[in-house]
Design an enzyme around this catalytic site. Structure first.
Site, PDB file in Angstrom:
ATOM      1  N   HIS A 150       0.832  -1.203  -0.044  1.00 31.50           N
ATOM      2  CA  HIS A 150       0.083   0.044  -0.006  1.00 31.50           C
ATOM      3  C   HIS A 150       0.884   1.233  -0.218  1.00 31.50           C
ATOM      4  O   HIS A 150       2.080   1.248   0.435  1.00 31.50           O
ATOM      5  CB  HIS A 150      -0.990   0.092   1.166  1.00 31.50           C
ATOM      6  CG  HIS A 150      -0.285   0.489   2.356  1.00 31.50           C
ATOM      7  ND1 HIS A 150      -0.154   1.790   2.870  1.00 31.50           N
ATOM      8  CD2 HIS A 150       0.276  -0.265   3.301  1.00 31.50           C
ATOM      9  CE1 HIS A 150       0.426   1.857   4.207  1.00 31.50           C
ATOM     10  NE2 HIS A 150       0.625   0.627   4.368  1.00 31.50           N
ATOM     11  N   CYS A 151       0.197   2.371  -0.465  1.00 36.77           N
ATOM     12  CA  CYS A 151       0.901   3.611  -0.375  1.00 36.77           C
ATOM     13  C   CYS A 151      -0.426   4.381   0.580  1.00 36.77           C
ATOM     14  O   CYS A 151      -0.979   4.021   1.088  1.00 36.77           O
ATOM     15  CB  CYS A 151       1.380   4.247  -1.776  1.00 36.77           C
ATOM     16  SG  CYS A 151      -0.082   4.334  -2.823  1.00 36.77           S
ATOM     17  N   ALA A 152      -0.148   5.746   0.081  1.00 35.96           N
ATOM     18  CA  ALA A 152      -1.403   6.755   0.733  1.00 35.96           C
ATOM     19  C   ALA A 152      -2.918   6.508   0.228  1.00 35.96           C
ATOM     20  O   ALA A 152      -3.547   6.312   0.957  1.00 35.96           O
ATOM     21  CB  ALA A 152      -0.920   8.003   0.285  1.00 35.96           C
TER      22      ALA A 152
ATOM     23  N   PHE B   3      -3.300   3.953   2.800  1.00 34.31           N
ATOM     24  CA  PHE B   3      -3.186   4.280   4.139  1.00 34.31           C
ATOM     25  C   PHE B   3      -4.302   5.543   4.482  1.00 34.31           C
ATOM     26  O   PHE B   3      -4.868   5.399   5.663  1.00 34.31           O
ATOM     27  CB  PHE B   3      -2.119   4.916   4.614  1.00 34.31           C
ATOM     28  CG  PHE B   3      -1.717   4.940   6.190  1.00 34.31           C
ATOM     29  CD1 PHE B   3      -1.955   4.100   7.223  1.00 34.31           C
ATOM     30  CD2 PHE B   3      -1.929   6.343   6.756  1.00 34.31           C
ATOM     31  CE1 PHE B   3      -1.679   4.127   8.530  1.00 34.31           C
ATOM     32  CE2 PHE B   3      -1.730   6.460   8.118  1.00 34.31           C
ATOM     33  CZ  PHE B   3      -1.676   5.390   9.059  1.00 34.31           C
TER      34      PHE B   3
END
Length: 153
Positions: A79-81, A125
């Site tokens: 995952h990233c943002a 996130f």
């Protein structure tokens, strides 16, 4: 040439991932699961408990290490943002690198009965922290003041 595309990536919801974390004994992660956070400077303000931070700009040279460390995991979550670009891109790069080692990996899978699933966290996130940011069992180093006005990435 790689045969993996974005359509090969599965997704996991924040609720499903939280259930995996809450079922871990001992916490924070069950032994079959790994979470790779590929946010860069936007990593500040909290992270999913037990996740490994690998900034997206370091992924290329850290892939061999990831392949080695994550070899025995049944599920790897990237995952990233927002999980729209860096997270899916990192997951694809990881899958493609695994393909290069496919023959060796097939032997490991035969021996251990392991088939690894690589997925992306839906909403990244940003969505995770909206629901679980203040839950200390699920989120570490959370800074509410950074997130209270929304994602500024």
């Amino acid at each position: 040439m790689s045969f993996y595309t974005i359509s090969d990536l599965g997704r996991i919801t924040r609720d499903d991932l939280s259930q995996h974390l809450l079922s871990a004994s001992p916490p924070p992660l069950p032994p079959h699961l790994a979470i790779v956070d590929v946010r860069d400077s936007d990593h500040v303000g909290g992270h999913i408990a037990g996740s490994t931070h690998i900034p997206s700009n370091t992924l290329d040279y850290r892939l061999p290490e990831l392949l080695r460390v994550l070899r025995d995991k049944q599920t790897v979550v990237f995952h990233c943002a927002l999980s729209q670009q860096r997270g899916p891109s990192a997951a694809l790069r990881y899958l493609r690198e695994r393909r290069r080692e496919e023959e060796r990996q097939r032997e490991i899978e035969k021996e251990e009965g392991l088939k690894q699933q690589v997925v992306v966290l839906e909403g990244g996130f940003v969505k995770w922290q909206e629901k679980f940011g203040e839950d200390k069992r699920l989120t570490e180093a959370y800074a509410k003041d950074i997130w209270e006005h929304g994602y500024q990435g």
